[in-house]
Design an enzyme around this catalytic site. Sequence first.
Site, short mmCIF file in Angstrom:
data_model
loop_
_atom_site.label_atom_id
_atom_site.label_comp_id
_atom_site.label_asym_id
_atom_site.label_seq_id
_atom_site.Cartn_x
_atom_site.Cartn_y
_atom_site.Cartn_z
N SER A 164 3.29 -2.49 10.23
CA SER A 164 4.72 -2.62 10.53
C SER A 164 5.32 -3.96 10.10
CB SER A 164 4.96 -2.36 12.02
OG SER A 164 4.58 -1.04 12.35
N ASN A 194 0.87 -1.18 0.00
CA ASN A 194 0.00 0.00 0.00
C ASN A 194 0.91 1.22 0.00
OD1 ASN A 194 -1.78 2.06 0.53
ND2 ASN A 194 -2.24 1.42 2.63
N LYS A 240 0.14 4.29 -0.23
CA LYS A 240 -0.45 5.49 0.38
C LYS A 240 -0.18 6.70 -0.53
CE LYS A 240 -0.04 3.26 4.81
NZ LYS A 240 0.07 3.37 6.26
N HIS A 282 -9.43 1.51 4.62
CA HIS A 282 -8.16 1.60 5.33
C HIS A 282 -8.33 2.50 6.55
CE1 HIS A 282 -4.04 2.65 6.31
NE2 HIS A 282 -3.73 1.50 5.75
N GLY A 332 2.47 1.90 10.94
CA GLY A 332 3.51 2.92 10.79
C GLY A 332 4.24 3.23 12.08
N GLU A 342 -6.70 4.84 7.70
CA GLU A 342 -6.50 6.29 7.45
C GLU A 342 -7.72 6.90 6.79
OE1 GLU A 342 -2.73 5.70 5.50
OE2 GLU A 342 -1.91 5.05 7.42
N GLU A 362 -5.61 -4.96 10.36
CA GLU A 362 -4.52 -4.03 10.67
C GLU A 362 -4.81 -3.35 12.00
OE1 GLU A 362 -2.39 -2.68 6.85
OE2 GLU A 362 -4.19 -1.48 7.00
P1 PGA Z 1 2.83 0.11 7.67
O1 PGA Z 1 1.38 0.40 7.08
O2 PGA Z 1 3.31 -1.19 7.06
O3 PGA Z 1 3.67 1.28 7.26
O4 PGA Z 1 2.67 -0.02 9.14
C1 PGA Z 1 0.47 -0.64 6.84
C2 PGA Z 1 -0.80 -0.09 6.27
O5 PGA Z 1 -1.24 0.99 6.69
O6 PGA Z 1 -1.42 -0.71 5.38
#
Ligand code: PGA
Length: 240
Positions: free
Chosen positions: A202, A7, A9, A92, A166, A94, A160
Amino acid sequence: MKIIAGNWKMNGTVGALRDMYAGMSEIQTNNNVIICVPFTLLNIQGSNGIEKPTNLSIGAQDVSAHNNGAFTGEISAQMIANTHAKYVVVGHSERRQYHSETNDIVREKATRALENGLTPIICIGELMEEKQAGKTFDVIECQLRNSVPANQSGIIIAYEPRWAIGAGLTPTEKEIADAHALIAKTLESMGLANTPILYGASVKGSNAAEIMSIPNVDGVLVGGASLKPDDFIPIIESVK
Ligand code: PGA
């Protein structure tokens, strides 16, 4: 065979896509590798001298809940299906957090994706406050039951934990195993047994193999570590 989805983003230029394609064209894998890129990169294949390797599929990161019409700036499932994309991330964390997407909106988006032949990757996961209040299972079951369109196969779920995204934090193996077992059981009760369940938050080269060896983990959704081939390819190659 695992599903390894990246992803990107709000990151990624044509140059970054070219680098990823070049890296992927040098490896062989039986895994189903997907990168979910910004809308601007969905149709680059074949143009600008860039050819997408056959071992990689493309996805989008969001889709409108509407079919078409006066929704300035939105992108419909039909438009995405008109590009090289086969997948789309919906719900997601976010999007849920910064764009106030509810379970109902997420379900509508997933429905539009399915109607247009796209596979939605539907994201669920609990906040730190919910985890601390012992509500992880209630939250993820409620999200599943309300974000997933009824009686629709052809979807992928991504679990997630929102507090770990992140953040360089990962849940314990037992926490991942317990959450995925609950998700598998809930999906079965919804008539959706065998729906792939990804873990995300992560994930990196050093923990991917261990995470994907946990029961009911059918793959990973990777944010930061999917942006560069040097980080993403070790994740792909960590499992057969
Ligand atoms: P990350 O993000 O691997 O940077 O923790 C995962 C995601 O938001 O899909």
